[in-house]
Design a protein around this motif. Structure first.
Motif, mmCIF file in Angstrom:
data_model
loop_
_atom_site.group_PDB
_atom_site.id
_atom_site.type_symbol
_atom_site.label_atom_id
_atom_site.label_comp_id
_atom_site.label_asym_id
_atom_site.label_seq_id
_atom_site.Cartn_x
_atom_site.Cartn_y
_atom_site.Cartn_z
ATOM 1 N N TYR A 295 0.845 -7.317 -4.662
ATOM 2 C CA TYR A 295 0.850 -8.003 -3.372
ATOM 3 C C TYR A 295 1.877 -9.137 -3.341
ATOM 4 C CZ TYR A 295 -3.319 -5.481 -1.939
ATOM 5 O OH TYR A 295 -4.198 -4.507 -1.578
ATOM 6 N N SER A 296 2.472 -9.454 -4.511
ATOM 7 C CA SER A 296 3.509 -10.485 -4.526
ATOM 8 C C SER A 296 4.868 -9.935 -4.099
ATOM 9 C CB SER A 296 3.623 -11.103 -5.921
ATOM 10 O OG SER A 296 4.007 -10.116 -6.871
ATOM 11 N N ALA A 297 4.990 -8.606 -3.920
ATOM 12 C CA ALA A 297 6.257 -8.014 -3.484
ATOM 13 C C ALA A 297 6.608 -8.513 -2.075
ATOM 14 C CB ALA A 297 6.157 -6.495 -3.499
ATOM 15 N N ASP B 198 13.896 -9.101 2.949
ATOM 16 C CA ASP B 198 14.428 -9.436 1.632
ATOM 17 C C ASP B 198 15.591 -8.502 1.292
ATOM 18 O OD1 ASP B 198 14.104 -10.760 -1.096
ATOM 19 O OD2 ASP B 198 13.912 -8.632 -1.615
ATOM 20 N N PRO B 199 16.757 -9.040 0.849
ATOM 21 C CA PRO B 199 17.939 -8.182 0.631
ATOM 22 C C PRO B 199 17.733 -7.130 -0.451
ATOM 23 C CG PRO B 199 18.304 -10.419 -0.210
ATOM 24 C CD PRO B 199 17.055 -10.464 0.596
ATOM 25 N N TYR B 200 16.965 -7.451 -1.510
ATOM 26 C CA TYR B 200 16.764 -6.469 -2.577
ATOM 27 C C TYR B 200 15.809 -5.362 -2.138
ATOM 28 C CZ TYR B 200 19.007 -10.107 -5.316
ATOM 29 O OH TYR B 200 19.900 -11.029 -5.786
ATOM 30 N N THR B 201 14.846 -5.688 -1.287
ATOM 31 C CA THR B 201 13.980 -4.661 -0.712
ATOM 32 C C THR B 201 14.793 -3.715 0.143
ATOM 33 O OG1 THR B 201 12.129 -6.223 -0.716
ATOM 34 C CG2 THR B 201 11.924 -4.274 0.674
ATOM 35 N N GLN B 202 15.746 -4.265 0.912
ATOM 36 C CA GLN B 202 16.597 -3.432 1.751
ATOM 37 C C GLN B 202 17.475 -2.517 0.897
ATOM 38 O OE1 GLN B 202 18.753 -5.618 4.702
ATOM 39 N NE2 GLN B 202 20.046 -3.889 5.297
ATOM 40 N N LEU B 203 17.991 -3.017 -0.228
ATOM 41 C CA LEU B 203 18.799 -2.177 -1.109
ATOM 42 C C LEU B 203 17.981 -1.017 -1.686
ATOM 43 C CD1 LEU B 203 20.885 -4.818 -3.115
ATOM 44 C CD2 LEU B 203 21.732 -3.153 -1.453
ATOM 45 N N LEU B 204 16.717 -1.261 -2.047
ATOM 46 C CA LEU B 204 15.848 -0.199 -2.549
ATOM 47 C C LEU B 204 15.662 0.891 -1.507
ATOM 48 C CD1 LEU B 204 13.052 -2.129 -4.483
ATOM 49 C CD2 LEU B 204 14.657 -0.496 -5.444
ATOM 50 N N PRO C 17 3.746 0.599 -0.916
ATOM 51 C CA PRO C 17 4.731 1.059 0.090
ATOM 52 C C PRO C 17 6.040 1.508 -0.540
ATOM 53 C CG PRO C 17 3.682 -0.968 0.812
ATOM 54 C CD PRO C 17 3.273 -0.756 -0.603
ATOM 55 N N ILE C 18 6.555 0.738 -1.523
ATOM 56 C CA ILE C 18 7.809 1.113 -2.175
ATOM 57 C C ILE C 18 7.623 2.384 -3.004
ATOM 58 C CG2 ILE C 18 9.527 0.385 -3.871
ATOM 59 C CD1 ILE C 18 9.771 -1.065 -1.241
ATOM 60 N N SER C 19 6.470 2.492 -3.711
ATOM 61 C CA SER C 19 6.206 3.685 -4.515
ATOM 62 C C SER C 19 6.088 4.916 -3.623
ATOM 63 C CB SER C 19 4.918 3.505 -5.327
ATOM 64 O OG SER C 19 5.022 2.397 -6.181
#
Length: 792
Positions: A565-567, A603-609, A779-781
């Motif tokens: 949940y810290s993501a 978040d820019p790194y979330t967008q890159l993923l 969500p990312i997984s």
């Protein structure tokens, strides 16, 4: 049957035989689970430099008594001169989990067999509760100790050796220099203390014991006092008000202990304890039973006295009947399960649900899924219960051994019937008649025709007969199996003959390599009977009760699993709602096509993923049998007890495979999991041996075997395949079967060499992602799974 005089011996014969040789006291042959057994002896040198016959004899004694703790003095080993493979922890009870403490003179080293020395070793369950250990602070090896506890109660176990002025001091100069008495005398004179080493020993050990007693600890001390354990110099010191320790043997034996040394007249080895500790049983062997010229002393003490009421007993699960690698067992299991599947039309029921689920309500679907899953589970367990009969014994099985074991079990039933009569003894009478019919030469009479003494005499006689057979039981077993192989070949059953031959090979390898594997394999972590918690101020407390451990573990593991949940995505409401908690939201398709408009504050790194997910999008399939035919059957899983063996056996049969595939496809397509999948077993393992801090324990969640495989099919396999398709070479790629770390290092070197030759910019980093798997964000997984070809 053995000779007639052996038939008439009573149960007490075995004990009186020991007494007739000079032994005193008694300990039960079968140790109670709630008893801790200590075995103490003056070894009079282990002398393992050229031959390890004393080590083998010592291990034999420890196994005979099922010892929890081994204590010894006069080891006569300079341990800093011994090779690493000759350490006591390697030699003593190989393969068992243990904690070992040794003491020796660290200031002088005349030879590798220097006089003196003490040792203390705890095995298996008792080693779980060792908090710390220590030795004589002067480095002379006069005593060693261990602190054991499972909660509020703390016990100190000590083994000590008080030197004596022996006759050896009056012989040669060499003996005069090497005796323990003179070793300690030289050391203390060197630091300005000219008193007798015996007086110094008593003074120092008395101060240490008084300090422990003042701290509220219980004390159990095994000592070779080289003086009377009741009236000698050490006994007098232990009677002081600050210590108050007394010998525990007299209260159990009803008289004082006999002479300890074979040529002596006084009891000089004893066990001293504070008033909180009371021995249940005491046994002092005859001379010549142990390694040296002293008696072996065995003491039983209740574990609750040592560790407190918080002591927990480990309950082991029964062994599995189903073993998929054994053809005969697997064939019986598959036949039983296949017949039941056809009789109950289970596959047809799953296909019917698969085709008609759209017209059913969610409650009806869930009820039907659970109903079919319960029916399948019951049929699988029923097939396992019928596939094999357990027959495990201490001796290799053969017809002759089997007969005597059956006879022993039958007379044991008769003995219990004589002590406490059965309400309906007809089954017992029938068993007597059947065994008499099988062997008319040694008829078994009906229970009413025996007295209790006669039954006990026959039990002793049968045990003696089994002892006589023990040396030749491997030969009987080998001959019996070879005869069965010949019969199978004559009948044309080559598959059975091959299976029997493989079984003989396995048994031979198990016997030949078992001790080697126990010694060379990596040591196992301790069982977690208690955990430590750390407060904000750094203070630690021990928790040992079942309820408290489960509560603390639940809180800690719950916090660990909520780290995801810290993501950043979890705190961005719009992006989270578009992607969905499981990665199946309305915006996933546009993200995978690269058409999604990201909010400005994402978040820019979330967008890159997410941008990378659009590059990986594809799909792949898998097969049930391909996995289960090559799985490791020993893998633990499944709270429902539907272990790997069920699915490995079923993979050899088409109907059973069709059933598992139909059930998994139905669950996957409908999206409703059975209640069985909602239950798991969480196991706490030590990452570092001896560290029980709750935040440093590894939590392993054992899921149901079929649920775990489905997760691997959907996620792990697809991710691995697509890493290869897109030329990704993570280090984890080499952590698999038939590969080794050298391959990863070679690939790394070749990659860097290629980068230098082609002048490409590259970088290789090695990172320790602390709790990275606990921080996996759903969500990312889910989005990554969709990118790798997993359907919605």
């Amino acid at each position: 049957m053995v000779a007639a005089q052996n038939e008439t011996r009573s149960v007490a014969t075995r004990i009186t035989d020991q007494w007739s040789k000079g032994a005193v006291g008694y300990v039960p042959e079968v140790k109670d689970d709630r008893v801790c057994r200590f075995v103490f002896e003056n070894y009079n040198s282990l002398s393992f430099w050229h031959s390890q016959h004393k080590i083998h004899h010592l291990n034999k004694i420890l196994r005979h008594f099922d010892a929890d703790c081994a204590l010894g003095v006069e080891l006569q080993v300079q341990w800093d001169m011994a090779d690493s493979n000759l350490r006591l922890e390697k030699l003593l009870m190989p393969g068992q989990q243990k904690r070992v403490a040794v003491g020796y003179n660290k200031h002088e080293a005349f030879s590798r067999s220097q006089h003196g020395g003490v040792s203390l070793a705890t095995f298996d369950r008792l080693s779980q509760f060792v908090l710390e250990s220590g030795a004589d602070p002067h480095g002379l090896g006069r005593w060693v100790w261990m602190k054991i506890s499972s909660g509020s109660l703390v016990t100190i176990v000590v083994v000590a050796y008080l030197p004596c002025k022996s006759k050896a001091t009056a012989t040669s100069n060499k003996h005069r220099r090497e005796t323990v008495y003179n070793q300690q005398g030289r050391y203390f004179r060197g630091i300005g203390d000219v008193r007798c080493p015996r007086v110094i020993f008593v003074d120092h050990i008395g101060q240490q014991l008084a300090l422990w007693k003042h701290s509220g600890y219980q004390i159990l001390m095994f000592a070779d006092a080289n003086s009377d354990v009741y009236d000698g110099i050490l006994a007098t010191e232990l009677q002081r008000d600050e210590i108050r320790m007394a010998d525990v043997c007299e209260a159990v034996l009803g008289h004082r202990s006999p002479n300890s040394h074979a040529s002596g007249s006084l009891p000089i080895t004893g066990v001293f304890a504070t008033s909180d500790l009371v021995a249940q049983h005491v046994f002092q062997s005859a001379h010549g039973f142990g390694l040296g010229d002293h008696r072996v002393l065995v003491v039983d003490i209740d574990l609750t006295q040592l560790l407190g009421s918080e002591y927990s007993q480990l309950v082991r699960l029964p062994g599995r009947k189903l073993q998929a690698k054994r053809y005969r067992v697997r064939k019986a299991y598959n036949k039983s399960l296949r017949d039941n599947i056809r009789r109950h039309k289970l596959i047809e029921k799953y296909l019917e649900l698969y085709q008609s689920h759209e017209s059913m309500s969610p409650q009806e679907i869930s009820m039907r899924i659970n109903q079919l899953d319960r029916e399948k589970t019951e049929l699988m367990k029923c097939a396992e219960s019928k596939c094999k009969k357990k027959c495990a014994g201490k001796l290799p099985n053969s017809p002759k051994v089997s007969y005597w074991c059956k006879r022993l079990r039958l007379f044991d039933r008769i003995r219990k019937h004589k002590i406490s009569p059965l309400k309906d003894p007809r089954n017992l009478y029938r068993s007597c008649a059947v065994l008499s019919k099988d062997c008319s030469e040694m008829e078994v009479l009906q229970p009413k025709d025996y007295t209790l003494a006669e039954v006990e005499a026959r039990i002793i006689a049968i045990k003696d007969q089994l002892d006589l057979l023990k040396p030749i039981t491997p030969e009987l077993r080998f001959s019996y199996i070879n005869d069965k192989i010949d019969e199978a070949i004559v009948d044309g059953n080559t598959k059975k003959a091959k299976e029997l031959a493989n079984m003989l090979d396995r048994e031979a390898l198990r016997g030949g390599y078992q001790e080697i594997q126990k010694t060379t394999n990596k040591g196992k972590g301790r069982k977690v009977f208690s955990v430590e918690t750390e407060a904000l101020d750094g203070t630690r407390s021990i928790i040992s009760s079942k309820v408290d451990i489960e509560r603390v573990a639940g809180q800690t593991i719950g916090e660990r699993y909520r780290l995801a949940y810290s993501a950043p995505i979890m705190s961005h409401n719009k992006l989270l709602s578009d992607v969905g908690f499981s990665g199946d939201g309305p915006a996933v398709e546009s993200i995978l096509r690269g058409e999604y408009n990201y909010p400005d504050d994402v978040d820019p790194y979330t967008q890159l993923l997410m941008l990378e997910a659009a590059v990986l999008f594809s799909s792949l399939g898998h097969d049930f049998q391909q996995f289960w035919l090559h799985a490791c059957e020993r893998t633990e899983s499944s709270k429902s007890q539907l272990h790997f063996g069920h699915y490995m056996s079923g993979a050899h049969d088409k109907d059973i495979t069709d059933l598992h595939v139909a059930s998994l496809n139905t669950i996957r397509e409908i999206g409703v999991a059975p209640d069985r999948w909602r239950n798991s077993v969480t196991v706490l393992l030590e990452k570092v041996f001896g560290v029980r801090l709750i935040t440093k324990l590894r939590a392993i969640c054992l899921l149901e075997a079929d649920f775990n495989w489905l997760n691997k099919l959907i996620f792990a396999h697809r991710l691995e395949v697509h890493c290869r398709i897109h030329n990704l070479t993570p280090q984890e790629q080499f952590a698999k079967s038939k590969s080794c770390c050298e391959e990863a290092s070679l690939i790394k070197n070749l990659t860097t060499d290629g980068g230098r030759i082609l002048h490409n910019s590259s970088a290789i980093t090695s990172n320790d992602f602390d709790q990275c798997y606990d921080r996996g964000c759903a969500p990312i997984s889910g989005l990554a799974a969709r990118a790798h070809g997993v359907s919605r």
